[in-house]
Scaffold this motif. Structure first.
Motif, mmCIF file in Angstrom:
data_model
loop_
_atom_site.group_PDB
_atom_site.id
_atom_site.type_symbol
_atom_site.label_atom_id
_atom_site.label_comp_id
_atom_site.label_asym_id
_atom_site.label_seq_id
_atom_site.Cartn_x
_atom_site.Cartn_y
_atom_site.Cartn_z
ATOM 1 N N ILE A 310 -13.590 11.339 63.243
ATOM 2 C CA ILE A 310 -14.910 11.306 62.598
ATOM 3 C C ILE A 310 -15.262 9.879 62.175
ATOM 4 C CG2 ILE A 310 -16.153 12.044 60.513
ATOM 5 C CD1 ILE A 310 -14.534 14.751 60.831
ATOM 6 N N ILE A 311 -14.296 9.168 61.603
ATOM 7 C CA ILE A 311 -14.536 7.777 61.204
ATOM 8 C C ILE A 311 -14.913 6.929 62.416
ATOM 9 C CG2 ILE A 311 -13.372 5.679 60.355
ATOM 10 C CD1 ILE A 311 -11.888 7.516 58.356
ATOM 11 N N GLU A 312 -14.291 7.195 63.559
ATOM 12 C CA GLU A 312 -14.610 6.449 64.782
ATOM 13 C C GLU A 312 -16.072 6.671 65.186
ATOM 14 O OE1 GLU A 312 -14.031 3.966 68.089
ATOM 15 O OE2 GLU A 312 -12.851 4.235 66.255
ATOM 16 N N LEU A 313 -16.592 7.866 64.925
ATOM 17 C CA LEU A 313 -17.981 8.169 65.290
ATOM 18 C C LEU A 313 -19.002 7.481 64.390
ATOM 19 C CD1 LEU A 313 -17.670 11.998 66.061
ATOM 20 C CD2 LEU A 313 -18.181 10.191 67.714
ATOM 21 N N LEU A 314 -18.574 6.969 63.233
ATOM 22 C CA LEU A 314 -19.509 6.323 62.304
ATOM 23 C C LEU A 314 -20.184 5.106 62.925
ATOM 24 C CD1 LEU A 314 -17.491 6.423 58.947
ATOM 25 C CD2 LEU A 314 -19.365 7.922 59.641
ATOM 26 N N LYS A 315 -19.557 4.497 63.925
ATOM 27 C CA LYS A 315 -20.138 3.287 64.523
ATOM 28 C C LYS A 315 -21.461 3.566 65.236
ATOM 29 C CE LYS A 315 -17.366 3.602 68.789
ATOM 30 N NZ LYS A 315 -16.223 3.016 69.515
ATOM 31 N N TYR A 316 -21.755 4.846 65.483
ATOM 32 C CA TYR A 316 -23.001 5.192 66.171
ATOM 33 C C TYR A 316 -24.152 5.472 65.198
ATOM 34 C CZ TYR A 316 -19.878 5.743 70.160
ATOM 35 O OH TYR A 316 -18.950 5.528 71.146
ATOM 36 N N ASP A 317 -23.903 5.365 63.896
ATOM 37 C CA ASP A 317 -24.962 5.651 62.924
ATOM 38 C C ASP A 317 -26.104 4.652 63.077
ATOM 39 O OD1 ASP A 317 -25.510 7.291 60.293
ATOM 40 O OD2 ASP A 317 -26.093 5.225 59.882
ATOM 41 N N LYS A 318 -27.339 5.151 62.989
ATOM 42 C CA LYS A 318 -28.507 4.315 63.291
ATOM 43 C C LYS A 318 -28.821 3.292 62.201
ATOM 44 C CE LYS A 318 -30.954 8.005 63.994
ATOM 45 N NZ LYS A 318 -29.794 8.913 63.849
ATOM 46 N N LYS A 319 -28.223 3.418 61.017
ATOM 47 C CA LYS A 319 -28.459 2.424 59.971
ATOM 48 C C LYS A 319 -27.582 1.183 60.147
ATOM 49 C CE LYS A 319 -27.399 5.121 56.577
ATOM 50 N NZ LYS A 319 -26.944 6.191 57.498
ATOM 51 N N ASN A 320 -26.599 1.274 61.042
ATOM 52 C CA ASN A 320 -25.669 0.159 61.219
ATOM 53 C C ASN A 320 -26.385 -1.073 61.759
ATOM 54 O OD1 ASN A 320 -23.828 2.110 60.554
ATOM 55 N ND2 ASN A 320 -22.930 2.279 62.592
ATOM 56 N N SER A 321 -25.860 -2.241 61.432
ATOM 57 C CA SER A 321 -26.351 -3.472 62.053
ATOM 58 C C SER A 321 -25.199 -4.458 62.149
ATOM 59 C CB SER A 321 -27.508 -4.088 61.251
ATOM 60 O OG SER A 321 -27.077 -4.478 59.964
ATOM 61 N N HIS A 322 -25.192 -5.214 63.238
ATOM 62 C CA HIS A 322 -24.181 -6.244 63.458
ATOM 63 C C HIS A 322 -22.761 -5.673 63.362
ATOM 64 C CE1 HIS A 322 -27.863 -8.334 62.226
ATOM 65 N NE2 HIS A 322 -27.448 -9.340 62.974
ATOM 66 N N GLY A 323 -22.623 -4.432 63.838
ATOM 67 C CA GLY A 323 -21.295 -3.824 63.876
ATOM 68 C C GLY A 323 -20.775 -3.335 62.544
ATOM 69 N N VAL A 324 -21.628 -3.316 61.511
ATOM 70 C CA VAL A 324 -21.198 -2.900 60.171
ATOM 71 C C VAL A 324 -21.816 -1.540 59.844
ATOM 72 C CG1 VAL A 324 -21.234 -3.459 57.714
ATOM 73 C CG2 VAL A 324 -20.986 -5.287 59.411
ATOM 74 N N VAL A 325 -20.969 -0.599 59.405
ATOM 75 C CA VAL A 325 -21.455 0.721 58.992
ATOM 76 C C VAL A 325 -22.017 0.615 57.578
ATOM 77 C CG1 VAL A 325 -20.822 3.128 58.592
ATOM 78 C CG2 VAL A 325 -19.704 1.836 60.430
ATOM 79 N N LYS A 326 -23.254 1.087 57.395
ATOM 80 C CA LYS A 326 -23.915 0.980 56.094
ATOM 81 C C LYS A 326 -24.276 2.355 55.554
ATOM 82 C CE LYS A 326 -25.657 -3.669 56.946
ATOM 83 N NZ LYS A 326 -26.825 -4.568 56.977
ATOM 84 N N PHE A 327 -23.911 2.593 54.314
ATOM 85 C CA PHE A 327 -24.105 3.883 53.664
ATOM 86 C C PHE A 327 -25.232 3.821 52.639
ATOM 87 C CE2 PHE A 327 -19.862 4.165 55.277
ATOM 88 C CZ PHE A 327 -19.569 5.516 55.432
#
Length: 356
Positions: A310-327
């Motif tokens: 599941i953590i691996e799938l976080l990289k596809y979240d649309k809020k991400n930018s420049h390879g950083v997952v943002k919550f």
């Protein structure tokens, strides 16, 4: 209930839905009317809808797609585009999406891209679609199991919320939609959250008012930020991890797929825990939110191996930018904070909190 004006459309309620829809058809005189349904809404909602639709001798064609999140795909879009073409739909044709969030999301995307855009109207039939998917102009489809990876923001001509369609829903679908209502309280209005977590003080006659309040909250957010450059991101609370959980359970044959709201409920608990670690949310609020959500949603087993995937799938979240997952996290109930960066170790901690 008074109609709600969005940035480019109007949300109408109950009997007003059909008055305004039929007025729209009389005024705009579409060349043809297409109604997109899924197998469920074809049987349970379409007959009632067609009884109230006044098409003024304009041809009405019904297009049916399979029901379920797994069919929210480009392949289904292709089938609908081809059907529109075969029925000689032109740029003055109207597409009416009669269904839950899958139908409104996919139908809105089909309309927004067919011949570079034809008018569409959403008639949401599930609680989830009424309070979330049909308002704000987000359209799109999944890319495999990855949620909403392809789409555009483009509002329909109007939205018609007829809450009598909720009588056709199974209980688990009602519960799924309730997750988005809880989210609206958590990110925007503590009093609304408190009302939703004390449903024992309410009865079924209060449901319309609560739905209306959720739509008002979502509309206030998206009207101020239609393209999700800032404030609108708060609507993603619970969705960064929640979407990853939903995708993981959808793509694994040995898992029972979760409804959207079931996955988002887990995501909200996990992200509330993260909020105590990086945003100063109190442990008292953590307990209140966890208990409030678990009043309605059952716990789901997510083992250690699942967590890493599941953590691996976080990289596809649309809020991400420049390879950083943002919550999106919470400083307090009704006070969200954008663009929070979280370590994987903390996410695993959050999973442990949820499990225990």
């Amino acid at each position: 209930m008074e109609s709600i004006s969005t940035k480019n459309a109007v949300v109408h309620f109950n009997s007003e839905v059909y008055t305004e829809l039929n007025n729209y058809i009389k005024t705009k005189k579409p060349s043809k009317i297409f109604v997109l349904v899924d197998t469920n809404t074809h049987d349970y909602c379409l007959p009632k809808f067609l009884e109230r639709l006044e098409s003024d001798e304009i041809a009405v064609e019904v297009m049916e797609m399979p029901n379920g999140e797994e069919h929210k795909s480009i392949d289904i879009c292709t089938g609908v585009w081809e059907a529109l073409s075969e029925y000689n739909a032109d740029r003055k044709s109207l597409l009416i999406n009669l269904g839950g969030g899958v139908v409104t999301d996919l139908g809105g995307f089909v309309a927004s891209t067919y011949m570079r855009g034809i008018p569409y109207i959403n008639i949401p039939t599930s609680l989830l679609a009424m309070v979330d998917a049909s308002v704000g102009g987000k359209t799109g489809v999944d890319l495999g199991a990855l949620k909403n990876q392809v789409g555009v923001i483009n509002e329909g001509q109007l939205v018609g919320v007829d809450t009598s369609f909720l009588d056709t829903l199974p209980q688990n679908e009602m519960v799924s939609g309730f997750a988005e209502m809880l989210k609206h309280g958590l990110i925007y209005d503590e009093a609304y959250w408190n009302t939703l977590t004390h449903l024992e003080k309410l009865d079924i006659s209060d449901l319309d008012r609560l739905i209306y309040e959720s739509i008002v909250i979502k509309n206030q957010v998206v009207t101020s930020d239609p393209k999700e450059q800032g404030l609108r991101k708060i609507l993603n609370f619970g969705h960064t991890i929640g979407h990853a959980i939903e995708s993981y359970f959808l793509e694994n044959a040995d898992k029972t797929p979760l409804l959207h709201g079931e996955a988002i409920a887990i995501g909200m608990i996990l992200e509330t825990y993260l909020s105590t670690k990086v945003c100063g949310l109190s442990n008292e609020h953590l307990a209140e939110i966890t208990n409030g959500i678990l009043k309605t949603f059952s716990k789901v087993e997510i083992n250690k191996a699942d967590q890493n995937h599941i953590i691996e799938l976080l990289k596809y979240d649309k809020k991400n930018s420049h390879g950083v997952v943002k919550f999106v996290l919470l400083e307090a109930i009704g006070k969200p904070k954008l663009d929070c960066v979280i370590s994987n170790d903390l996410i695993l901690e959050a999973f442990d909190y949820y499990a225990n």
